[in-house]
Design an enzyme around this catalytic site. Structure first.
Site: not given
Ligand code: AMP
Length: 468
Positions: A8, A34, A108-109, A250, A353-354, A390
């Site tokens: 959040c 959020g 937040n947490g 991210y 991608d991240d 996490c």
């Molecule tokens: P996935 O499609 O399951 O491999 O998730 C990875 C994608 O979801 C990446 O494009 C990230 O930008 C995004 N992502 C990763 N972690 C989260 C998170 N905790 N909440 C929302 N989006 C996420």
């Protein structure tokens, strides 16, 4: 762990004028933290009034619901949608009336010893209405104030009891406090406004309100803000911090600076490191918007390859990550991202991608690029393989969902259909963030937790006892 997760954003403002508009604006700036619900609480000199509801800030806090709110001190919250209970029910700030007046809290947490503490206090007769660790914190503060009446002493005592991640914006009647857990897992900063002060999860909100960032709240610190001064009750000893690396890679806005490191700069560094660790012979580098943009720019600069925008993101699409089943998630990715054919057709492309969690997003995107005529698709990832849940507020809590737990990098490459796949190394990530590994939380990529988690490897931390 049951109950709402807190992935959040929080804000608190005290000023010489009505803070309602400022709170609303700040929440819009941190809306990315959020989108499930939003709320504000303000103190008008007598009582705390609250408006909160499900939806984006604009929906939850419409003009007609906030135009009559008035107060020179207030806090606000945006809440992320996760499986723990959606909608207005869990909207914050959470408010309680105590013997010492009204307490409003935005959190937040995630507390890691929530269940243990809740059970212990219930055994002593405490009653709880929700499954929320935010309620527990308010309850504990109220109980402690019953012993001493001094809010700072009470907060300090509660901080010695609770464990995990918490960045708090707390209002006790008209007194405003900012509190950050001793590990500094989630961000919180202090801003100076024209005629007041604010705290916020991200610095970009301070600038949006025309203010200047004073500094981050130090991990383990309690700050009390008035319109004229910031009082600090800072820790006298320092334990290794555990700043969440995923905030930079991210979660946070690129224009935010957290713990001295600008998000945009860090993301560019991630791209640079990836270009060195996993070079590729391709025609162009393409981001997966939005968080992949700065990563891809860094990769392009370091490698000398052209940078192109080849995916258009539908900014009104829902979040795919939190949809309940795989088919729905895959379908949603296709309507969220559309390739630009003229950029892609006949090209060897590298996308960044991240992170990869389940692999859903990339599997779909790689297929779409091939359908749009890409001759090769190479994938680079700004996080090392995510292998562990996490417990500190990011919605990645199920070990089973991580593709990297079940497959090697080459198997994942095959599953997502890429020509090559390269993850940043943990060492490379630490270099990119620019904070020593000993002060970062890398639990989701190395399985070592900064607080004690049942059944998990524990990265040793000395508990901060002399906070004030
Ligand atoms: P996935 O499609 O399951 O491999 O998730 C990875 C994608 O979801 C990446 O494009 C990230 O930008 C995004 N992502 C990763 N972690 C989260 C998170 N905790 N909440 C929302 N989006 C996420």
């Amino acid at each position: 762990m049951s109950g709402p997760r807190h992935y959040c954003g929080v804000v608190g403002i005290t000023a010489g004028h009505n803070v309602v508009a400022g709170l609303q604006k700040a929440l819009m700036i941190i809306q990315h933290r959020g989108q499930d619900s939003a709320g504000i609480s303000v103190f008008d000199g007598n009582a705390i009034s609250t408006v909160k509801d499900a939806g984006l800030v604009q929906t939850a806090l419409p003009k007609e619901r906030i135009e009559n709110l008035n107060g020179n001190v207030g806090i606000g919250h945006v809440r992320y949608a996760t499986t723990g209970g959606k909608g207005g029910m869990n909207a914050q700030p959470m408010i309680m009336t105590t013997a010492f007046g009204m307490i409003a809290l935005a959190h937040n947490g995630d507390l890691t010893n929530y269940e243990k503490l809740k059970t212990a206090y219930m055994a002593k007769g405490a009653a709880f209405q929700t499954d929320s660790d935010t309620e527990l914190i308010i309850n504990l503060i109220s109980r402690r104030m019953g012993q001493d009446q001094d809010p700072v002493k009470a907060i300090k005592a509660v901080m010695a009891e609770i464990e995990g991640a918490y960045a708090l914006s707390l209002m006790i009647n008209g007194r405003l406090f900012g509190i950050r857990d001793p590990l500094g897992i989630r961000p919180l900063c202090i801003g100076k406004l024209d005629d007041g002060y604010m705290i916020c999860s991200e610095s970009s909100a301070v600038y949006a309100l025309g203010g200047e960032v004073v500094r981050d709240v130090v991990p383990g610190e309690i700050v009390e803000l008035t319109k004229d001064i910031v009082k600090s009750y800072a820790p006298t000893n320092r334990i290794p911090y555990a700043h969440c690396y995923f905030e930079w890679v991210y979660f946070a806005r690129p224009d935010s600076v957290m713990d001295g490191r600008e998000v945009y700069e860090v993301r560019k560094n991630v791209g640079r490191v990836l270009a060195r660790e996993h070079p590729a012979d391709v025609d162009l580098v393409m981001p997966i918007p939005d968080s992949g943009r700065a990563h891809a720019i860094g990769f392009a600069i370091e490698s000398g390859l052209p940078y192109e925008e080849g995916f258009m993101k539908n900014r009104f699409a829902e979040r795919t990550f939190i949809l309940p089943d795989q088919a729905a998630r895959e379908k949603a990715v296709s309507s969220k991202m559309i390739p630009i054919k003229s950029t892609v057709n006949g090209k060897r492309i590298l996308i960044i991608d991240d992170s990869i969690v389940r692999g859903t997003t990339l599997k779909r995107l790689v297929t779409m690029l091939r359908e749009a005529g890409a001759t090769e698709v190479h994938v680079r990832i700004g996080s090392p393989p995510i292998i562990a849940p996490c417990f500190y507020g990011i919605d990645m809590k199920n070990r089973e969902q991580f593709i990297a737990n079940k497959h090697t990098v080459d198997e994942i490459r095959e599953i997502i259909g890429a020509d090559s796949l390269g993850y940043i190394s943990i060492q490379g990530l630490v270099e990119a963030v620019g904070i020593p590994a000993s002060d970062l939380c890398l639990a989701c990529v190395n399985g070592k937790y900064p607080t004690k988690i049942e059944g998990e490897e524990h990265r040793y931390q000395t508990k901060l006892t002399d906070i004030l």
